[in-house]
Write an enzyme that holds these catalytic residues in place. Structure first.
Site, PDB file in Angstrom:
ATOM      1  N   ASP A 162     -15.048  -1.006   0.686  1.00  0.00           N
ATOM      2  CA  ASP A 162     -15.509   0.310   0.211  1.00  0.00           C
ATOM      3  C   ASP A 162     -16.084   0.317  -1.208  1.00  0.00           C
ATOM      4  OD1 ASP A 162     -14.488   1.060   2.624  1.00  0.00           O
ATOM      5  OD2 ASP A 162     -12.666   1.966   1.826  1.00  0.00           O
ATOM      6  N   ARG A 173      -0.792  -1.903   6.780  1.00  0.00           N
ATOM      7  CA  ARG A 173      -0.240  -0.835   5.936  1.00  0.00           C
ATOM      8  C   ARG A 173       1.284  -0.990   6.058  1.00  0.00           C
ATOM      9  NH1 ARG A 173      -5.467   0.702   4.345  1.00  0.00           N
ATOM     10  NH2 ARG A 173      -6.735   0.625   6.179  1.00  0.00           N
ATOM     11  N   ARG A 226     -14.942   5.479   3.716  1.00  0.00           N
ATOM     12  CA  ARG A 226     -14.000   6.578   3.432  1.00  0.00           C
ATOM     13  C   ARG A 226     -14.604   7.556   2.418  1.00  0.00           C
ATOM     14  NH1 ARG A 226      -7.948   4.333   3.686  1.00  0.00           N
ATOM     15  NH2 ARG A 226      -8.429   3.308   1.737  1.00  0.00           N
ATOM     16  N   ASP A 256     -14.589   0.949  -3.992  1.00  0.00           N
ATOM     17  CA  ASP A 256     -14.178   2.252  -4.536  1.00  0.00           C
ATOM     18  C   ASP A 256     -13.002   2.132  -5.509  1.00  0.00           C
ATOM     19  OD1 ASP A 256     -12.251   1.460  -2.734  1.00  0.00           O
ATOM     20  OD2 ASP A 256     -12.059   3.405  -1.755  1.00  0.00           O
ATOM     21  N   THR A 304     -11.757  -4.881  -0.751  1.00  0.00           N
ATOM     22  CA  THR A 304     -12.001  -3.773   0.177  1.00  0.00           C
ATOM     23  C   THR A 304     -13.501  -3.598   0.321  1.00  0.00           C
ATOM     24  OG1 THR A 304     -11.913  -1.369   0.479  1.00  0.00           O
ATOM     25  CG2 THR A 304     -11.596  -2.137  -1.752  1.00  0.00           C
ATOM     26  N   GLY A 341      -6.805  -2.441   4.234  1.00  0.00           N
ATOM     27  CA  GLY A 341      -7.823  -2.856   5.206  1.00  0.00           C
ATOM     28  C   GLY A 341      -8.294  -4.261   4.905  1.00  0.00           C
ATOM     29  N   GLY A 349      -6.870  -2.897  -1.720  1.00  0.00           N
ATOM     30  CA  GLY A 349      -7.535  -1.758  -2.350  1.00  0.00           C
ATOM     31  C   GLY A 349      -6.610  -1.041  -3.322  1.00  0.00           C
ATOM     32  N   ASP A 350      -6.982   0.188  -3.682  1.00  0.00           N
ATOM     33  CA  ASP A 350      -6.217   0.876  -4.729  1.00  0.00           C
ATOM     34  C   ASP A 350      -4.797   1.223  -4.287  1.00  0.00           C
ATOM     35  OD1 ASP A 350      -7.206   2.708  -2.996  1.00  0.00           O
ATOM     36  OD2 ASP A 350      -8.085   4.036  -4.510  1.00  0.00           O
TER      37      ASP A 350
HETATM   38  P1  ATP Z   1      -8.280  -0.082   1.704  1.00  0.00           P
HETATM   39  O1  ATP Z   1      -9.014   0.612   0.601  1.00  0.00           O
HETATM   40  O2  ATP Z   1      -9.036  -1.217   2.283  1.00  0.00           O
HETATM   41  O3  ATP Z   1      -7.756   0.830   2.757  1.00  0.00           O
HETATM   42  P2  ATP Z   1      -5.779  -0.044   0.302  1.00  0.00           P
HETATM   43  O4  ATP Z   1      -5.000  -1.100  -0.378  1.00  0.00           O
HETATM   44  O5  ATP Z   1      -6.239   1.111  -0.550  1.00  0.00           O
HETATM   45  O6  ATP Z   1      -6.978  -0.765   1.037  1.00  0.00           O
HETATM   46  P3  ATP Z   1      -3.728   1.590   1.534  1.00  0.00           P
HETATM   47  O7  ATP Z   1      -3.403   1.815   2.972  1.00  0.00           O
HETATM   48  O8  ATP Z   1      -4.024   2.782   0.699  1.00  0.00           O
HETATM   49  O9  ATP Z   1      -4.932   0.539   1.523  1.00  0.00           O
HETATM   50  O10 ATP Z   1      -2.493   0.822   0.830  1.00  0.00           O
HETATM   51  C1  ATP Z   1      -2.011  -0.400   1.378  1.00  0.00           C
HETATM   52  C2  ATP Z   1      -0.516  -0.434   1.283  1.00  0.00           C
HETATM   53  O11 ATP Z   1      -0.133  -0.384  -0.098  1.00  0.00           O
HETATM   54  C3  ATP Z   1       0.190   0.741   1.916  1.00  0.00           C
HETATM   55  O12 ATP Z   1       0.370   0.596   3.291  1.00  0.00           O
HETATM   56  C4  ATP Z   1       1.527   0.705   1.189  1.00  0.00           C
HETATM   57  O13 ATP Z   1       2.338  -0.307   1.718  1.00  0.00           O
HETATM   58  C5  ATP Z   1       1.094   0.302  -0.215  1.00  0.00           C
HETATM   59  N1  ATP Z   1       0.927   1.503  -1.061  1.00  0.00           N
HETATM   60  C6  ATP Z   1      -0.096   2.372  -1.086  1.00  0.00           C
HETATM   61  N2  ATP Z   1       0.124   3.377  -1.965  1.00  0.00           N
HETATM   62  C7  ATP Z   1       1.345   3.142  -2.505  1.00  0.00           C
HETATM   63  C8  ATP Z   1       2.169   3.819  -3.458  1.00  0.00           C
HETATM   64  N3  ATP Z   1       1.785   4.946  -4.059  1.00  0.00           N
HETATM   65  N4  ATP Z   1       3.370   3.278  -3.746  1.00  0.00           N
HETATM   66  C9  ATP Z   1       3.792   2.142  -3.164  1.00  0.00           C
HETATM   67  N5  ATP Z   1       3.054   1.471  -2.254  1.00  0.00           N
HETATM   68  C10 ATP Z   1       1.854   1.937  -1.925  1.00  0.00           C
END
Ligand code: ATP
Length: 320
Positions: free
Chosen positions: A126, A71, A170, A128, A124, A10, A101-102
């Protein structure tokens, strides 16, 4: 040296300030910077643009991310990171900075396993992510939510109503908790709440009503299980006029606050300095007001401690 940067997951206000600081610091070290577009998609497909001081001029105060974010489903497969590695090798890069994010960090860990030196910067709204007390965008998001709720409350007070406002975050209740504190909310419902808390909320409104209070503000976290039924329950049990509002994506937009710009810039500087010194696989964080860096994988495996302060704040808001 040549390094890559991308924003993923995000979007969060302050991501542009990180990009700006990365390019400025890298320029000082005579390092070339390539920005991959739309998160890991750009790394997989080789969709990038070279960044220089001209490309980041005037972006420090812009919301969103000039690299765009997304994503990337393919990155969750075995093939995705391997394709990304091909791009990385073809461009002969010396490291990669990922802002997100994570989930984004879990993706970065996969890249480190393929031998790519990665630095993760927490971006992020959040707040978190384990092992950091702060994530870029959080301050702007709670300021925006607070401002929007102040607007809502003008009408709520005039009509003598109860307003139930859902805020983002979230499974993290950090935005809800801090916005509730900043707006003087009567109650906050966080993820993981129980029926007992719902009863406490209803009783509080009834009690305050008898005492003469006419308007109420209830903040509900996005990840709260009973968020869709609570407004109806309050109306049915307290006979007060209830309105509800979901703040939604407005919380992700807008110019980053000074705090977000400052922390984002400091994190960007630290990330480039680590790569310049041949460091690798670190996550940048903020702990007790200081910028820190930790082993990326270890930092990810830490529990995101819901600290005692948060519990105390929740009790304070929800008490009579
Ligand atoms: P936010 O907290 O703002 O949503 P985020 O980085 O946690 O940010 P995610 O959608 O969980 O958002 O992850 C972003 C992208 O990171 C995913 O679309 C994917 O491409 C990659 N990703 C997430 N988890 C994994 C994983 N376990 N292995 C490989 N790539 C991952």
């Amino acid at each position: 040296m040549k390094i890559g940067v991308l924003t993923s997951g995000g979007d969060a206000p302050g991501m542009n300030a990180v990009i700006c600081a990365i390019v400025k610091k890298a320029t000082e070290y005579e390092i070339d910077v390539y920005g991959f577009l739309k998160g890991y998609n750009g790394l997989i497909s080789g969709n990038f643009k070279k960044l220089n001081m001209d490309s980041v001029a005037g972006i420090v105060n812009l919301g969103g991310t000039v690299l765009q974010t997304a994503r990337c489903e393919e990155f969750l497969t075995d093939l995705g990171p391997r394709k990304a590695k091909q791009t990385y090798d073809m461009m002969a890069l010396d490291g990669l900075i990922v802002i997100g994010g994570d989930g984004t960090f879990r993706g970065a860990v996969k890249l480190t396993e393929l031998g790519i030196p990665c630095i993760g910067i927490p971006g992020t709204i959040d707040n978190d992510i384990a092992s950091t007390g702060y994530t870029i965008g959080f301050d702007t998001a709670i300021n925006t939510a607070t401002k929007m709720i102040d607007f809502l409350m003008d009408s709520v007070k005039s009509h003598g109503r109860c307003m139930v406002v859902e805020v983002m975050g979230r499974e993290s209740g950090k935005i809800a908790l801090n916005t509730a504190l900043a707006t003087g909310a009567d109650f906050v419902l966080l993820p993981g709440g129980n029926e007992e808390q719902e009863k406490q909320l209803i009783n509080k409104i009834k009690y305050k009503k008898v005492q003469g209070k006419e308007h109420f503000l209830i903040i509900v976290a996005e990840g709260c299980q009973n968020k869709n039924t609570i407004a109806e329950k309050i109306a049915a049990e307290t006979k007060i006029s209830v309105r509800s509002s979901v703040l939604g994506y407005v919380q992700r937009g807008g110019a980053p606050s000074a705090k977000d710009r400052i922390i984002a810039s400091k994190m960007g500087i630290r990330a480039v300095t680590i790569l310049k010194n041949k460091g690798k696989n670190r996550m940048i964080g903020e702990l007790s007001g200081k910028i820190v860096d930790l082993d990326l994988k270890e930092a990810m495996n830490n529990k995101n401690s819901n600290n005692a302060d948060d519990k105390e704040v929740e009790r304070f808001i929800n008490s009579l």
